[in-house]
Design an enzyme around this catalytic site. Structure first.
Site, short mmCIF file in Angstrom:
data_model
loop_
_atom_site.label_atom_id
_atom_site.label_comp_id
_atom_site.label_asym_id
_atom_site.label_seq_id
_atom_site.Cartn_x
_atom_site.Cartn_y
_atom_site.Cartn_z
N ASP A 1 8.47 5.28 8.14
CA ASP A 1 8.01 4.67 9.27
C ASP A 1 6.87 5.46 9.85
O ASP A 1 7.01 6.57 9.82
CB ASP A 1 8.90 4.49 10.39
CG ASP A 1 8.50 3.41 11.38
OD1 ASP A 1 8.50 2.36 10.94
OD2 ASP A 1 8.33 3.63 12.65
N SER A 2 5.57 4.72 10.24
CA SER A 2 4.74 5.48 10.25
C SER A 2 3.73 4.99 11.17
O SER A 2 3.95 3.78 11.82
CB SER A 2 3.79 5.77 8.82
OG SER A 2 3.73 4.57 8.30
N HIS B 1 0.80 -1.24 -0.12
CA HIS B 1 -0.05 0.07 -0.20
C HIS B 1 0.84 1.38 0.11
O HIS B 1 0.50 2.46 -0.55
CB HIS B 1 -1.02 0.05 1.29
CG HIS B 1 -2.05 -1.18 1.36
ND1 HIS B 1 -2.86 -1.14 0.61
CD2 HIS B 1 -1.79 -2.07 2.12
CE1 HIS B 1 -3.46 -2.31 0.53
NE2 HIS B 1 -2.77 -2.90 1.60
N LYS B 2 1.85 1.27 0.72
CA LYS B 2 2.79 2.30 0.64
C LYS B 2 3.19 2.54 -0.75
O LYS B 2 3.44 3.79 -0.97
CB LYS B 2 4.07 2.07 1.64
CG LYS B 2 3.68 2.18 3.27
CD LYS B 2 5.10 1.91 4.07
CE LYS B 2 4.67 2.12 5.42
NZ LYS B 2 5.92 1.80 6.24
N HIS C 1 -0.72 11.72 5.87
CA HIS C 1 0.81 11.95 6.77
C HIS C 1 1.83 11.73 5.66
O HIS C 1 2.88 12.39 5.37
CB HIS C 1 0.81 11.16 8.00
CG HIS C 1 0.67 9.79 7.57
ND1 HIS C 1 -0.95 9.26 7.02
CD2 HIS C 1 0.91 8.44 8.12
CE1 HIS C 1 -0.80 8.17 7.12
NE2 HIS C 1 0.16 7.51 7.61
N ASP D 1 -7.09 2.94 8.66
CA ASP D 1 -7.81 4.00 7.90
C ASP D 1 -9.35 3.79 8.36
O ASP D 1 -10.07 4.92 8.36
CB ASP D 1 -7.86 3.98 6.40
CG ASP D 1 -6.31 4.28 5.99
OD1 ASP D 1 -5.65 5.16 6.66
OD2 ASP D 1 -5.97 3.87 4.95
P1 ITT Z 1 7.15 -1.37 6.24
O1 ITT Z 1 7.90 -1.20 7.82
O2 ITT Z 1 7.55 -2.60 5.68
O3 ITT Z 1 7.15 -0.50 5.41
P2 ITT Z 1 4.68 -1.43 7.88
O4 ITT Z 1 3.45 -1.82 7.22
O5 ITT Z 1 5.27 -2.58 8.85
O6 ITT Z 1 5.59 -1.72 6.51
P3 ITT Z 1 5.52 0.56 9.41
O7 ITT Z 1 6.64 -0.23 10.18
O8 ITT Z 1 5.76 2.17 9.08
O9 ITT Z 1 5.08 -0.02 8.24
O10 ITT Z 1 4.08 0.53 10.45
C1 ITT Z 1 3.17 1.20 10.02
C2 ITT Z 1 1.87 0.71 10.70
O11 ITT Z 1 1.16 1.91 11.15
C3 ITT Z 1 1.23 0.10 9.52
O12 ITT Z 1 1.46 -1.22 9.46
C4 ITT Z 1 -0.28 0.57 9.87
O13 ITT Z 1 -0.68 -0.13 10.95
C5 ITT Z 1 -0.26 1.87 10.58
N1 ITT Z 1 -0.27 2.87 9.55
C6 ITT Z 1 0.73 3.90 8.98
N2 ITT Z 1 0.17 4.51 8.20
C7 ITT Z 1 -1.10 4.06 7.79
C8 ITT Z 1 -2.01 4.91 6.96
O14 ITT Z 1 -1.73 5.63 5.81
N3 ITT Z 1 -3.30 4.27 7.25
C9 ITT Z 1 -3.48 3.43 8.09
N4 ITT Z 1 -2.71 2.82 8.95
C10 ITT Z 1 -1.50 3.27 8.89
#
Ligand code: ITT
Length: 197
Positions: free
Chosen positions: A67-68, A11-12, A178, A153
């Protein structure tokens, strides 16, 4: 320029790909390198984003990482940097239900929250890293609504709207999320660097 996104979250890649300026290509890092173990044990979004970049820095190609997470004020910032690891292995429907249970009795004005994204770019030409943070303020809904997007979301209502990102979908998320804010800013800085050589 072609850059590679350090992420296992498709999704990213979709969301960031929609923001690319002309002449900028993006692919997932595992298209050119074997998957490496990444332990996200920093205490900040920026720190965890840096861990992702460092894991693939030796590839010598331009890298992007983010990282989010979701920061809920009434839960003292939880799940925050633990957003991905909270109830790991459970579906997001269960994770969101659990957050709504923890927020039971909290009225709308006190359900403030924000999504935060720390986005980094690694430039192999001068071995530099630049980073920016993007945020979107909002509140946590009383119920899970909508099927668009991913993660949390369906419980996040951005400020100025009365529906969740899960209902509003990409047309709104691509303007004010964000991630959109962080990467629009970051990519403008990257273009500026390449124009200046
Ligand atoms: P990578 O680390 O491999 O990039 P990840 O999904 O584990 O993938 P993160 O470590 O940044 O990514 O964790 C972010 C989590 O925060 C993500 O799994 C979601 O649960 C939440 N999140 C981040 N951005 C979001 C968004 O745009 N919409 C909904 N939830 C989000």
């Amino acid at each position: 320029m072609k850059a590679y996104l350090v992420s296992s979250n498709p999704h990213k890649l979709d969301e960031i790909s929609m923001l690319l300026p002309e002449g900028f290509e993006l692919d997932i890092i595992t298209s050119i390198a074997p998957e490496r173990e990444i332990v996200e044990d920093a205490k900040t979004f920026y720190g965890n984003s840096l861990i992702k970049i460092e894991a693939y820095r030796s590839c010598g190609v331009p890298l992007l990482a983010d990282d989010s997470g979701l920061v809920i004020d009434a839960l003292d910032g939880f799940p925050g940097i633990a957003s991905a690891r909270f109830m790991e292995g459970s579906p997001y429907s269960d994770k969101m239900r659990e957050l709504l249970i923890r927020l039971e009795g909290i009225r709308e004005s006190e359900r403030t929250a924000r999504f935060v994204c720390a986005a980094l770019f690694y430039n192999p030409c001068d071995n530099s890293i630049i980073g920016v943070e993007g945020k979107v303020e909002g509140t946590i809904a009383f119920e899970i609504s909508g099927k668009e997007g991913f993660g949390y979301d369906p419980i996040f209502i951005p400020l100025g709207y009365d529906r969740t990102f899960g209902e509003l979908g990409y047309p709104v998320k691509s303007r004010l999320s964000h991630r959109a804010r962080a990467f629009t800013h970051l990519l403008s800085l990257v273009s500026l660097c390449s124009v200046r050589g």
